[in-house]
Design a protein around this motif. Structure first.
Motif, short mmCIF file in Angstrom:
data_model
loop_
_atom_site.label_atom_id
_atom_site.label_comp_id
_atom_site.label_asym_id
_atom_site.label_seq_id
_atom_site.Cartn_x
_atom_site.Cartn_y
_atom_site.Cartn_z
N ALA A 111 -12.34 7.45 -4.33
CA ALA A 111 -11.56 8.62 -3.92
C ALA A 111 -12.09 9.90 -4.51
N VAL A 112 -12.81 9.81 -5.62
CA VAL A 112 -13.49 10.99 -6.17
C VAL A 112 -14.60 11.44 -5.23
N ARG A 113 -15.25 10.48 -4.60
CA ARG A 113 -16.42 10.77 -3.77
C ARG A 113 -16.07 11.23 -2.36
N THR A 114 -14.92 10.82 -1.83
CA THR A 114 -14.54 11.20 -0.47
C THR A 114 -13.05 11.03 -0.28
N ALA A 115 -12.48 11.80 0.63
CA ALA A 115 -11.08 11.61 1.00
C ALA A 115 -10.95 10.30 1.77
N LEU A 116 -10.02 9.45 1.39
CA LEU A 116 -9.89 8.13 1.99
C LEU A 116 -8.92 8.18 3.17
N PRO A 117 -9.36 7.76 4.36
CA PRO A 117 -8.45 7.75 5.52
C PRO A 117 -7.25 6.83 5.32
N GLY A 118 -7.48 5.70 4.66
CA GLY A 118 -6.41 4.74 4.43
C GLY A 118 -6.87 3.66 3.49
N VAL A 119 -5.92 3.06 2.77
CA VAL A 119 -6.22 1.96 1.87
C VAL A 119 -5.19 0.86 2.10
N LEU A 120 -5.66 -0.38 2.31
CA LEU A 120 -4.79 -1.49 2.67
C LEU A 120 -4.91 -2.61 1.66
N LEU A 121 -3.77 -3.13 1.24
CA LEU A 121 -3.70 -4.28 0.35
C LEU A 121 -3.69 -5.56 1.17
N GLU A 122 -4.58 -6.49 0.83
CA GLU A 122 -4.62 -7.81 1.47
C GLU A 122 -4.01 -8.85 0.53
N ARG A 123 -3.12 -9.66 1.08
CA ARG A 123 -2.55 -10.79 0.33
C ARG A 123 -2.38 -11.93 1.32
#
Length: 290
Positions: free
Chosen positions: A245-257
């Protein structure tokens, strides 16, 4: 609050997705109750593209939650021809879900008609790269939305590699125009297992092609890190997420379980940890702090 903001577009034409959770029947009630989720990801092979969608998925769509089909059996790195029937079904499913993107893996899952049941790593050779590019292009031609490619976790590597993993992925994306689904837990797993620098890896990827990010738990056994999707997120994975996230704006982050589902409170805590890591990285990026 870091969350979905409608259909705002990122640099690669990807909508801002926000915080996400992989949809599983065991998590359906938690997902329905968690109003901060901007998107979910469904295993494409679990759905009949011609049949009705499960009621919980329809309710999520009705309230504006983005639903993305995620495939595991296309075998983009396989030598056998792609299954055109499945590709058409995958495209129909993406259309029915109103999905902005379809995702699959940089891997193969079958050879000689034998199903492995696992996402197997590819030999990083020029010949393999040409085959993968050709298959990705075929898949893109058959799909109604962009295709995002995911890096996989590996316990072993093929000998005689002609390029490193970051270079291999970057060239696939460059030659196909595909998007990147970056599994940051898999980055940690491979860096830990194969002895390379995960930050240097991030710096060599075309992050302007980022569609979204996966985060998952794992466990270390006998000196190897296993990406299990059944254990808590390791602290180094959250650290890497912050660095991303320091390197680029993140479009989305998803948790997998996918297994050993914990109480709802534990899942909510992990989602909060993900959100906090992204916000820390955002703050550092905006302040110019490396």
């Amino acid at each position: 609050m870091w969350r979905m903001r409608g259909r705002e577009l990122m640099g690669a034409g990807v909508p801002t997705l926000g915080l996400g959770l992989g949809w599983r029947p065991e998590l359906a009630l938690l997902i329905e109750r968690h109003r901060d989720l901007g998107f979910v990801e469904v295993l494409a092979e679990d759905f009949d593209a011609s049949g009705s969608l499960p009621a919980p998925i329809e309710r999520l769509r009705d309230r504006g939650v983005t639903v993305i089909p995620h495939g595991v059996t296309l075998s983009l790195g396989g030598a056998e021809p792609l299954d055109r029937t499945w590709l058409k079904a995958l495209g129909r499913l993406a259309t029915r879900l109103g999905a902005p993107v379809v995702s699959e893996h940089i891997a193969f899952v079958r050879a000689g008609g034998v199903e492995a049941g696992h996402l197997l790593p590819l030999p990083r050779t020029r010949a393999m790269l040409d085959l993968l590019v050709a298959n990705v292009c075929l898949a893109q031609d058959a799909l109604p939305v962009p295709l995002a490619l995911e890096n996989v976790a590996t316990l072993v590597e093929w000998p005689h590699a002609e390029m490193d993993e970051a270079s291999f992925i970057a060239e696939v994306l460059e030659r196909t125009g595909a998007l990147l689904l970056l599994d940051i837990a898999n980055v940690h797993a491979n860096a830990r297992n194969h002895g390379w620098d995960p930050l240097a890896y991030l710096d060599r990827l075309p992050l302007d092609r980022l569609a979204y990010v996966h985060v998952a738990g794992g466990v270390e056994r006998e000196g190897l890190y296993h990406d299990t999707h059944a254990h808590p997120i390791a602290p180094p994975v959250l650290d890497l997420l912050e660095e991303l996230a320091v390197r680029t704006a993140l479009p989305g982050v998803l948790l997998e379980r996918d297994d050993k589902f914990p109480p709802d409170a534990a899942v909510a805590s992990e989602l909060n940890s993900i959100r906090s890591a992204v916000l820390r990285g955002d703050d550092r990026r905006k302040q110019g702090v490396a």
